[in-house]
Design a protein around this motif. Structure first.
Motif, PDB file in Angstrom:
ATOM      1  N   SER A 226      13.782  56.594  30.730  1.00  0.00           N
ATOM      2  CA  SER A 226      13.309  56.614  31.749  1.00  0.00           C
ATOM      3  C   SER A 226      12.047  57.658  31.987  1.00  0.00           C
ATOM      4  O   SER A 226      12.319  58.940  31.827  1.00  0.00           O
ATOM      5  CB  SER A 226      14.404  57.209  33.130  1.00  0.00           C
ATOM      6  N   PRO A 233      12.953  53.863  44.026  1.00  0.00           N
ATOM      7  CA  PRO A 233      13.467  53.207  42.957  1.00  0.00           C
ATOM      8  C   PRO A 233      12.693  51.869  42.694  1.00  0.00           C
ATOM      9  O   PRO A 233      11.766  51.317  43.472  1.00  0.00           O
ATOM     10  CB  PRO A 233      14.753  52.651  43.652  1.00  0.00           C
ATOM     11  N   ARG A 235      12.553  47.862  40.868  1.00  0.00           N
ATOM     12  CA  ARG A 235      13.075  46.924  39.882  1.00  0.00           C
ATOM     13  C   ARG A 235      12.154  45.875  39.622  1.00  0.00           C
ATOM     14  O   ARG A 235      10.976  45.568  40.377  1.00  0.00           O
ATOM     15  CB  ARG A 235      14.187  46.307  40.585  1.00  0.00           C
ATOM     16  N   ILE A 236      12.393  45.171  38.570  1.00  0.00           N
ATOM     17  CA  ILE A 236      11.406  44.184  38.112  1.00  0.00           C
ATOM     18  C   ILE A 236      11.957  42.760  38.511  1.00  0.00           C
ATOM     19  O   ILE A 236      13.019  42.394  38.054  1.00  0.00           O
ATOM     20  CB  ILE A 236      11.264  43.865  36.645  1.00  0.00           C
ATOM     21  N   ASP A 237      11.290  42.095  39.405  1.00  0.00           N
ATOM     22  CA  ASP A 237      11.964  40.847  39.729  1.00  0.00           C
ATOM     23  C   ASP A 237      10.894  39.780  40.398  1.00  0.00           C
ATOM     24  O   ASP A 237      10.169  39.995  41.132  1.00  0.00           O
ATOM     25  CB  ASP A 237      13.142  41.294  41.136  1.00  0.00           C
ATOM     26  N   GLU A 245      11.092  46.609  51.150  1.00  0.00           N
ATOM     27  CA  GLU A 245      10.582  46.792  49.860  1.00  0.00           C
ATOM     28  C   GLU A 245       8.721  46.728  49.806  1.00  0.00           C
ATOM     29  O   GLU A 245       8.309  45.674  50.294  1.00  0.00           O
ATOM     30  CB  GLU A 245      11.335  46.247  48.793  1.00  0.00           C
ATOM     31  N   VAL A 293       9.273  46.503  44.328  1.00  0.00           N
ATOM     32  CA  VAL A 293       9.640  45.467  43.461  1.00  0.00           C
ATOM     33  C   VAL A 293       8.441  45.125  42.597  1.00  0.00           C
ATOM     34  O   VAL A 293       7.462  44.902  43.452  1.00  0.00           O
ATOM     35  CB  VAL A 293      10.028  44.172  44.254  1.00  0.00           C
ATOM     36  N   ARG A 311       9.574  48.822  32.587  1.00  0.00           N
ATOM     37  CA  ARG A 311      10.844  48.872  32.250  1.00  0.00           C
ATOM     38  C   ARG A 311      11.217  50.381  32.232  1.00  0.00           C
ATOM     39  O   ARG A 311      12.437  50.827  32.607  1.00  0.00           O
ATOM     40  CB  ARG A 311      10.922  48.176  30.904  1.00  0.00           C
ATOM     41  N   ALA A 314      11.847  51.483  35.678  1.00  0.00           N
ATOM     42  CA  ALA A 314      12.992  50.794  36.273  1.00  0.00           C
ATOM     43  C   ALA A 314      14.369  51.225  35.658  1.00  0.00           C
ATOM     44  O   ALA A 314      15.369  50.975  36.252  1.00  0.00           O
ATOM     45  CB  ALA A 314      12.928  49.133  36.112  1.00  0.00           C
TER      46      ALA A 314
END
Ligand code: AMP
Ligand code: MG
Length: 326
Positions: A226, A233, A235-237, A245, A293, A311, A314
Motif C-alpha cells: 500500500s 478509499p 477501488r478498481i471497478d 463516489e 472508483v 492496485r 487500492a
C-alpha cells in the motif's frame, strides 16, 4: 531522432534545450550514466520518459538542476543539504527532500510522493544543458527498464532508438555508476542507494547514515503493497461508482452516476493517462466524495504502470503508517 556529436558545441546544447522546452526527450551525458531527460515541469514529457523506458511502475525520477540555487526553488532546503551540496555538487549525489508547496515539478516525476530527489550532475555538457534549458530536468538512466545503464551514446541509440528525440554524444561517462541517493527527510540522513559518492565520505560530513529496512519500515517507494495511496478509499471497478463516489475514468465511454469525475484520457491514450494520473488522484481526494472508483486501464505500455499504482492505492492500508511513508 538523431545523435549530435561534439556536444560541447553551443549549437548542439541550444538545440537540445529547445527540444526539452517543447516537451521532447533528450538523452544527455552526465558523469554517472547517460540520462533520458524531460522537462520535469511537464506531465506529458515525464510520462513519455516512463513510456520510452517501459518502466513497469512509476518509480520516482531524479530531478536535475545546475546547482543548489535552483534546487532551493523545488524542495525544503536544510543545513545538511547545504553542506552536502557544497562538498559534493556538482557530482553523483542525489538528495531526497520534502517538496515545497509551490514546487513546479510534475507529480508524476515524483511518483506522487511528497518528496523529491534532486541532483546537480557534473560534466560540462550536463550543466550547460540544464542552464540553457532553464527548467528542472527529470532524468532516469537512458535504458529500457531492467537493462544495463548506458555509458556511451551508442548504448542509448541501440536500446531506445526512435523513442528519443536527440542524443547528445559527449563520449563515455566518467563515473559510470548511478548517483548515491541520500534521504534527508527523516530524523537522521538515510542511505537509499549506494552510488558514485562513497558512503564514508558522506558520513564524514553528516554522521552515520541510517539504512532503511534495518531498524524501521522501508522508506524507498515501491516496496510497500500500500503506497501512493490517496486518503480516500479507492477501488478498481469497471462497473462504475456508487452513491457519493468519485470516478477516475479512462477512455470515451465512462459509467454514469459519478458525483465527481476526472477522465485520465478521453481518447484512451495511456501516455496522456499517465501524465494526468497523480494530479487527478490529488484532485479527487479533495472532492469531498466518500471514495474513489477507478476504471481499469488496459495493461499495455504505460497502462501496466498505471494499474500497478492503482492496485497499490487500492491495497489494504496498514493500521499505523510506517515511518517515512507520509
Ligand atoms: P534512477 O532514476 O533509475 O536513477 O532511480 C532513481 C532512484 O532514486 C530510485 O532508486 C528511486 O527510488 C530513488 N528516488 C528518487 N526519488 C525519490 C524519492 N522522492 N524518495 C525516495 N527515493 C527516491
Ligand atoms: Mg536506472
Amino acid at each position: 531522432m538523431g545523435a549530435v556529436r561534439g556536444a560541447s558545441e553551443a549549437g548542439a546544447i541550444a538545440q537540445a534545450a529547445g527540444i526539452l522546452r517543447s516537451g521532447g526527450l533528450v538523452a544527455f551525458p552526465t558523469e554517472t550514466v547517460y540520462g533520458l531527460g524531460a522537462d520535469a515541469t511537464d506531465d506529458r514529457a515525464v510520462a513519455r520518459v516512463f513510456e520510452a523506458k517501459n518502466r513497469p511502475e512509476f518509480n520516482p525520477l531524479i530531478v536535475h538542476v545546475p546547482g543548489a540555487d535552483e534546487a532551493r526553488l523545488l524542495v525544503e532546503w536544510t543545513g545538511e543539504a547545504q553542506s552536502l551540496a557544497e562538498r559534493f555538487w556538482p557530482g553523483p549525489l542525489s538528495l531526497v527532500l520534502p517538496r515545497l508547496p509551490d514546487c513546479p515539478v510534475s507529480r508524476l516525476a515524483g511518483a506522487g510522493l511528497p518528496t523529491l530527489a534532486v541532483r546537480a550532475p557534473r560534466g560540462g555538457t550536463a550543466t550547460r544543458l540544464l542552464e540553457e534549458t532553464g527548467r528542472p530536468v527529470a532524468a532516469p538512466s537512458a535504458n529500457p527498464a531492467g537493462a544495463v545503464s548506458p555509458t556511451r551514446a551508442e548504448h542509448v541509440l541501440d536500446a531506445l532508438g526512435e523513442a528519443v528525440d536527440l542524443v547528445l554524444d559527449d563520449g563515455p561517462c566518467a563515473v559510470g555508476i548511478e548517483s548515491t541517493v541520500v534521504d534527508l527527510c527523516g530524523e537522521r540522513p538515510a542511505l537509499l542507494r549506494p552510488g558514485g559518492v562513497p558512503t564514508e565520505e558522506i558520513e564524514a560530513l553528516v554522521g552515520p547514515l541510517a539504512i532503511p529496512g534495518d531498524t524501521d519500515a522501508p522508506r524507498s517507494p515501491g516496496r510497500l503493497a500500500s503506497h501512493y495511496a490517496p486518503a480516500l478509499p479507492l477501488r478498481i471497478d469497471a462497473g462504475g461508482p456508487g452513491p457519493g463516489e468519485a470516478l477516475l475514468s479512462f477512455g470515451p465511454v465512462a459509467p454514469p452516476g459519478a458525483a465527481v469525475e476526472r477522465n485520465l484520457s478521453p481518447s484512451g491514450d495511456p501516455v496522456e493517462a499517465a501524465a494526468h494520473l497523480f494530479a487527478a488522484l490529488h484532485e479527487l481526494d479533495r472532492s469531498g466524495c466518500s471514495g474513489i472508483v477507478a476504471m481499469p486501464v488496459p495493461e499495455a505500455g504505460l497502462g501496466r504502470a498505471i494499474m500497478d499504482r492503482l492496485r497499490r492505492a487500492a491495497a489494504p492500508r496498514p493500521l499505523v503508517d510506517p515511518p517515512g511513508r507520509n
